[in-house]
Design a protein around this motif. Sequence first.
Motif, PDB file in Angstrom:
ATOM      1  N   VAL A   2       0.852  -1.190   0.000  1.00  0.00           N
ATOM      2  CA  VAL A   2       0.000   0.000   0.000  1.00  0.00           C
ATOM      3  C   VAL A   2       0.885   1.236   0.000  1.00  0.00           C
ATOM      4  N   ASP A   3       0.516   2.210  -0.794  1.00  0.00           N
ATOM      5  CA  ASP A   3       1.270   3.464  -0.855  1.00  0.00           C
ATOM      6  C   ASP A   3       0.666   4.465   0.125  1.00  0.00           C
ATOM      7  N   PHE A   4       1.375   4.686   1.235  1.00  0.00           N
ATOM      8  CA  PHE A   4       0.926   5.635   2.247  1.00  0.00           C
ATOM      9  C   PHE A   4       1.772   6.913   2.229  1.00  0.00           C
ATOM     10  N   SER A   5       2.440   7.186   1.130  1.00  0.00           N
ATOM     11  CA  SER A   5       3.400   8.285   1.083  1.00  0.00           C
ATOM     12  C   SER A   5       2.775   9.653   1.326  1.00  0.00           C
ATOM     13  N   SER A   6       1.482   9.775   1.114  1.00  0.00           N
ATOM     14  CA  SER A   6       0.842  11.080   1.307  1.00  0.00           C
ATOM     15  C   SER A   6      -0.022  11.114   2.560  1.00  0.00           C
ATOM     16  N   THR A   7       0.192  10.164   3.458  1.00  0.00           N
ATOM     17  CA  THR A   7      -0.594  10.117   4.684  1.00  0.00           C
ATOM     18  C   THR A   7       0.318  10.182   5.894  1.00  0.00           C
ATOM     19  N   SER A  61      -9.293  14.862  14.617  1.00  0.00           N
ATOM     20  CA  SER A  61     -10.038  14.486  13.415  1.00  0.00           C
ATOM     21  C   SER A  61      -9.194  14.617  12.155  1.00  0.00           C
ATOM     22  N   GLU A  62      -8.193  15.488  12.183  1.00  0.00           N
ATOM     23  CA  GLU A  62      -7.313  15.637  11.034  1.00  0.00           C
ATOM     24  C   GLU A  62      -6.243  14.561  10.992  1.00  0.00           C
ATOM     25  N   ASN A  63      -6.033  13.892  12.110  1.00  0.00           N
ATOM     26  CA  ASN A  63      -5.022  12.832  12.188  1.00  0.00           C
ATOM     27  C   ASN A  63      -5.573  11.715  13.072  1.00  0.00           C
ATOM     28  N   PRO A  64      -6.228  10.714  12.480  1.00  0.00           N
ATOM     29  CA  PRO A  64      -6.901   9.669  13.267  1.00  0.00           C
ATOM     30  C   PRO A  64      -5.954   8.774  14.047  1.00  0.00           C
ATOM     31  N   PHE A  65      -4.647   8.906  13.837  1.00  0.00           N
ATOM     32  CA  PHE A  65      -3.680   8.088  14.563  1.00  0.00           C
ATOM     33  C   PHE A  65      -2.941   8.899  15.625  1.00  0.00           C
ATOM     34  N   GLU A 121      -7.467   9.449   0.851  1.00  0.00           N
ATOM     35  CA  GLU A 121      -7.582   9.864  -0.530  1.00  0.00           C
ATOM     36  C   GLU A 121      -6.327   9.559  -1.332  1.00  0.00           C
ATOM     37  N   ASP A 122      -5.166   9.650  -0.669  1.00  0.00           N
ATOM     38  CA  ASP A 122      -3.908   9.449  -1.372  1.00  0.00           C
ATOM     39  C   ASP A 122      -3.344   8.055  -1.156  1.00  0.00           C
TER      40      ASP A 122
END
Length: 258
Positions: free
Chosen positions: A36-41, A81-85, A146-147
């Motif tokens: 999985v590409d998580f590069s924008s998260t 809410s902007e960062n669920p982790f 989204e990314d």
Amino acid sequence: MLHPFIILPLIVLFICQEVIANTEIINFLAAEERNVDFSSTTVDSWPILNYKNNQGHWNVDPALLDTPLQQVCESETGTDSENPFSCLHELWITLDLDDENWMSYSKFTLRLSWPASSPADFLLEIHSPEAILTRLSRLPHQSAIEDASITEPHLSRTGLSPTRLKYARIRVVDTGVRTPTPDFHASAVHAIPFILILEQLYFGVLPASLLPTVCFLITVLTCAALATPWILSYLDHFIKQARQELRDFSTAQEKKEH
């Protein structure tokens, strides 16, 4: 002069170090899975443990006393809410198992240690990249994924290949009883310091860091087995001498009585 069979236990006692810590361990399989590409998260910014840097030290604020571990950070309380982790009571770590030095190992262990003086319970969980994506997709904040794109292992349009990458989730809850402070409020709950160590398992069961200890114990046991006949032979001389002295003493006593 001290004999070898006396010196050896002294050496063992000398090298043994006092350990005052609690430990939580999880073993897991390093199987290849879809990437999985998580590069924008935010996932891409998580700390990484790998072959060259397989341990790290962190501090995490524990959840309130009596909070069930499985429920820690499972609600919106304490999260952004902007960062669920971003829950204060958990830490996410990336486990990079794709290094060529680790490719021949299929099983790994993640060990967490924290001071016994810090009253806390930890929960360790291992997640695959696809599991992280699934978790993101269930959150109300859809822009977080989204990314993030998932690809089949055989597809090349995104350039992603199968990976053994894993993600560790560490949650902590307070288990101590605090003493009230002079202002009648409960004393502050401090962040819990802990160390994480990621290492391969030899033969699927033996952590790499324990290999020197096992080799040492094997050496000690081998030396002890080889030295046992010599020790018994050495002591046998004194045993026979003691028995003879007892016989002589007993004979002398009988002669006196008669």
